[in-house]
Design a protein around this motif. Structure first.
Motif, PDB file in Angstrom:
ATOM      1  N   LEU A  27       0.544   4.461  -4.403  1.00 48.19           N
ATOM      2  CA  LEU A  27       0.469   3.102  -4.930  1.00 48.19           C
ATOM      3  C   LEU A  27       0.226   2.100  -3.810  1.00 48.19           C
ATOM      4  O   LEU A  27      -0.594   1.181  -3.950  1.00 48.19           O
ATOM      5  N   ILE A  28       0.892   2.268  -2.700  1.00 49.69           N
ATOM      6  CA  ILE A  28       0.699   1.370  -1.560  1.00 49.69           C
ATOM      7  C   ILE A  28      -0.731   1.491  -1.028  1.00 49.69           C
ATOM      8  O   ILE A  28      -1.368   0.492  -0.695  1.00 49.69           O
ATOM      9  N   CYS A  30      -3.393   2.322  -2.748  1.00 49.74           N
ATOM     10  CA  CYS A  30      -4.283   1.661  -3.711  1.00 49.74           C
ATOM     11  C   CYS A  30      -4.245   0.156  -3.562  1.00 49.74           C
ATOM     12  O   CYS A  30      -5.279  -0.515  -3.601  1.00 49.74           O
ATOM     13  N   LEU A  31      -3.058  -0.396  -3.402  1.00 42.49           N
ATOM     14  CA  LEU A  31      -2.924  -1.844  -3.228  1.00 42.49           C
ATOM     15  C   LEU A  31      -3.609  -2.300  -1.954  1.00 42.49           C
ATOM     16  O   LEU A  31      -4.230  -3.368  -1.914  1.00 42.49           O
ATOM     17  N   ALA A  32      -3.527  -1.520  -0.901  1.00 42.91           N
ATOM     18  CA  ALA A  32      -4.196  -1.871   0.354  1.00 42.91           C
ATOM     19  C   ALA A  32      -5.711  -1.854   0.181  1.00 42.91           C
ATOM     20  O   ALA A  32      -6.421  -2.713   0.706  1.00 42.91           O
ATOM     21  N   VAL A  34      -7.361  -2.410  -2.627  1.00 39.77           N
ATOM     22  CA  VAL A  34      -7.727  -3.575  -3.440  1.00 39.77           C
ATOM     23  C   VAL A  34      -7.720  -4.840  -2.594  1.00 39.77           C
ATOM     24  O   VAL A  34      -8.607  -5.682  -2.688  1.00 39.77           O
ATOM     25  N   ALA A  35      -6.739  -4.984  -1.746  1.00 35.82           N
ATOM     26  CA  ALA A  35      -6.661  -6.165  -0.882  1.00 35.82           C
ATOM     27  C   ALA A  35      -7.841  -6.179   0.083  1.00 35.82           C
ATOM     28  O   ALA A  35      -8.422  -7.241   0.351  1.00 35.82           O
ATOM     29  N   HIS A  36      -8.239  -5.018   0.596  1.00 34.24           N
ATOM     30  CA  HIS A  36      -9.377  -4.953   1.516  1.00 34.24           C
ATOM     31  C   HIS A  36     -10.674  -5.294   0.777  1.00 34.24           C
ATOM     32  O   HIS A  36     -11.536  -5.982   1.315  1.00 34.24           O
TER      33      HIS A  36
END
Length: 122
Positions: A27-28, A30-32, A34-36
């Motif tokens: 999950l972390i 994936c979030l990274a 998306v932020a990139h």
């Protein structure tokens, strides 16, 4: 002030804890990602449409007749002949460069076009 308790990682003996840790790590990640992706610049704009073709409306007139010609990109697209007097106006149909509009294959007027009279107008 109390020191916060150290982070306790689950022991490998508990399989559900290992699965939860793997899920949290995914999950972390994936979030990274998306932020990139949100930080990357947008794609360059597409090239603009080509400019409009050059259109000319030519009007030739004398004492007995008026000819209105429409040219697009230097080629005559349509021609209207309007006699001054009682004769009806007509249009000259100009074929495409590879299309023969003449009534016979051996006609002397092979590239001249056809005259068309409009009988009714609505």
């Amino acid at each position: 002030m109390q020191n916060p308790s150290p982070l306790h990682l689950p022991s490998p003996a508990r399989p559900w804890a290992r699965a939860a840790l793997s899920l949290a790590t995914g999950l972390i990640a994936c979030l990274a990602a998306v932020a990139h992706a949100a930080e990357t610049p947008a794609a360059p704009p597409l090239p603009q449409d080509p400019p409009e073709p050059a259109v000319q409306e030519i009007r030739l007139e004398d004492d007995s007749i008026r000819i209105e010609e429409l040219r697009v990109r230097g080629q005559t697209v349509s021609a209207k002949v309007k006699p001054k007097g009682k004769a009806p106006e007509y249009e000259i149909l100009l074929g495409e460069p590879g299309r023969d509009l003449s009534p016979g294959a051996a006609s002397a007027k092979a590239g001249a076009g056809q005259r068309v009279w409009r009988l009714f107008s609505f």
